[in-house]
Design an enzyme around this catalytic site. Sequence first.
Site, PDB file in Angstrom:
ATOM      1  N   GLU A   1     -17.360  -3.528  24.400  1.00  0.00           N
ATOM      2  CA  GLU A   1     -16.621  -4.778  24.573  1.00  0.00           C
ATOM      3  C   GLU A   1     -15.389  -4.887  23.666  1.00  0.00           C
ATOM      4  OE1 GLU A   1     -20.851  -5.476  25.877  1.00  0.00           O
ATOM      5  OE2 GLU A   1     -19.917  -4.639  24.063  1.00  0.00           O
TER       6      GLU A   1
ATOM      7  N   HIS B   1     -28.741 -13.965  24.610  1.00  0.00           N
ATOM      8  CA  HIS B   1     -27.742 -13.815  25.661  1.00  0.00           C
ATOM      9  C   HIS B   1     -27.167 -15.151  26.123  1.00  0.00           C
ATOM     10  CE1 HIS B   1     -28.906  -9.692  25.683  1.00  0.00           C
ATOM     11  NE2 HIS B   1     -28.202  -9.401  26.765  1.00  0.00           N
TER      12      HIS B   1
ATOM     13  N   HIS C   1      -3.954   3.408  -3.322  1.00  0.00           N
ATOM     14  CA  HIS C   1      -4.074   2.860  -1.972  1.00  0.00           C
ATOM     15  C   HIS C   1      -3.375   1.520  -1.816  1.00  0.00           C
ATOM     16  CE1 HIS C   1      -5.885   1.724   1.888  1.00  0.00           C
ATOM     17  NE2 HIS C   1      -6.104   0.548   1.338  1.00  0.00           N
TER      18      HIS C   1
ATOM     19  N   HIS D   1       0.840  -1.201   0.000  1.00  0.00           N
ATOM     20  CA  HIS D   1       0.000   0.000   0.000  1.00  0.00           C
ATOM     21  C   HIS D   1       0.873   1.248   0.000  1.00  0.00           C
ATOM     22  CE1 HIS D   1      -2.435  -3.273   1.632  1.00  0.00           C
ATOM     23  NE2 HIS D   1      -3.514  -2.595   1.290  1.00  0.00           N
TER      24      HIS D   1
END
Length: 663
Positions: free
Chosen positions: A411, A473, A262, A26
């Site tokens: 999280e 859950h 890129h 890149h």
Amino acid sequence: MNINQKAVDALRILSADQIQKANSGHPGLPLGAAPAAYELWANHMNHNPQNPNWSNRDRFILSAGHGSALLYSLLHMFGYEGLTIDELKNFRQLDHLTPGHPEYGHTVGVEATTGPLGAGVSTAVGMAIAESHLAAKFNRDGYPVVDHYTFAMTGDGCLMEGISYEALSLAGTLKLGKLIVLYDSNDITIEGNTETAFKEDVAKRFEAFGFQVQIVEDGNDLKAIGEAIDAAKADLERPSIIICRTQIGYGCPAKVGKASAHGEPLGEENILELRKFLGWESNEAFEVPEEIYSHYDSIAKENAIQEDKWNSMFEKYCTEYPELKEQWDIYHSDIDVENIINSEEYWKHESKAMATRAVSGDLINKLKEIYPNMIGGSADLAPSNKSEMKNEGFFSPENRLGRNIHFGVREMAMTAITNGIYLHGGLKPFCATFFVFSDFMKPMIRLAALMGLPVAYVLTHDSIGVGEDGPTHEPVEQLAMLRSIPNVNVFRPADYTETAVAWASAMGSKSTPTAIVLTRQNLPQIEGSSKDAFKGAYVISEASNKDSIDLILLASGSEVELAVNAKAVLEGEGKSVRVVSVPCMDIFDKQSKEYKEEVLPSNVRARLAVEAGGTMPWFKYVGIDGDVVGMTSFGASAPASVLFKHFGFTTENVVERAKKLMF
């Protein structure tokens, strides 16, 4: 052309040459962001190539890790060990120090493994937390022994990823003034202009986070970049972002500003045009004039002097504060886990039934006394995870000494931040949430495993025992997921002793993350549970006739009790049944052939595994003649006792399935 501009262009040329020779990589970011990288590394960042692990160095994370050729060029020019010109010539090749994305522990000077966009800048937040906490612990008037910055270079892709906003939002809340983000803003991604998917006002978003925001309109203006970095360093009340407006593929007339710059080599003709545009003296690949090497070398020598000054200060500090020097050594060395294994207090517990999440909470509060550098927290679930260290306070702008961290409902970022705290050095971090949310954590757990970070992840509410919260859950497939990641020890303990083993194993680990998977519901303390759990699996209840075993029952966690109960029934009917507890498959699989044969004798082919999770991992133990009582569907919403019965986790069903294997 002045020497600074030549030094910048050397980074551009070397990066382009690396990528061209590999025919892969890149070039866009290195060409556009080279001025910002050079200005930072040459004039504003404390680092010593002769001692890359100097504890008070500034940290630099290339969050846009696809631009790795730029980082390798920097490390080479500054003289970091091993980063020879031959290594640059072997960019992206097997067994070399220049992999496609930076890898911690593989290449000297790489502070973190980056690749998944947003992971690096999120990890940097953890490093900034660690610096702030350790500074509060150790610094005294006239002795700033912990006093450094964390820099992260990001691109548009990093800031599109949700993890970066999770982490940087927390950084603003915590007022991490020594975190500085350099944003290579070139408005281009692989698919084209960012306006197709990313039109928000990034500056306003970061202002809302509580960041100092600066915009450098010309990403080639070294003076403006330098002034922005100085201003960022001066503001210790807010983290900072410096938005550098750059052109992707700068200097390559055929590629500048285009998406094709890129992620593909420029091509030989375009590299010649790049050299011409930059006024580079040589068309020979990887050739850098000696005067530029000398310039970088002089900067490196100045940086070495900065460390010498710090070393002198630290020596006086140790004399004046011997008690802090003693603590410093404890924080920066491994405590022998044998101290835990041989501690009666650590293993002491009541005989009453306890949820293993509650057991873990008890152990965390024992361990915090053994490990004064233990720090951690939960994703807004500490009361449920039982993960709070009592009487230790919470880390905040007002209390940098707090050992508990409010991560908020973040999280994935929490996991990356925890990794960053460990990477900084000096601290033993952990983090916690519900097991089902390990889905959010998994990419960052994987990076920890790649980096060899012995971080502990506490994952509670481990099965359909979550009950009324329902299938959203209730983790079913997550055990198989985590067990499939190389270099992760996944513990699912059955009682107090096995949970204590899991924590001791985690704290004693040198290069392996540990996931400790825990119950919501109470479990009994099982007779036969022992420190043999350190071997990953062991005989927790021996057969009545160990020389003639009819059946082996294998289980983990809450289902070990079920296996023991089923054994009692079967032995009452004249069968000889062994129960093997398997708290950690990963560790058991590394045991000797002799030990594994001792626990699971190959002549006993009637084997039944019992676990309230996906069945896949167990077939390597039960074989084609065995069976698994597990989950082959999602759970449901009902009280836990109803669900265990509904899905067949009963003594009666285990006995029935076992009999089918023996007759």
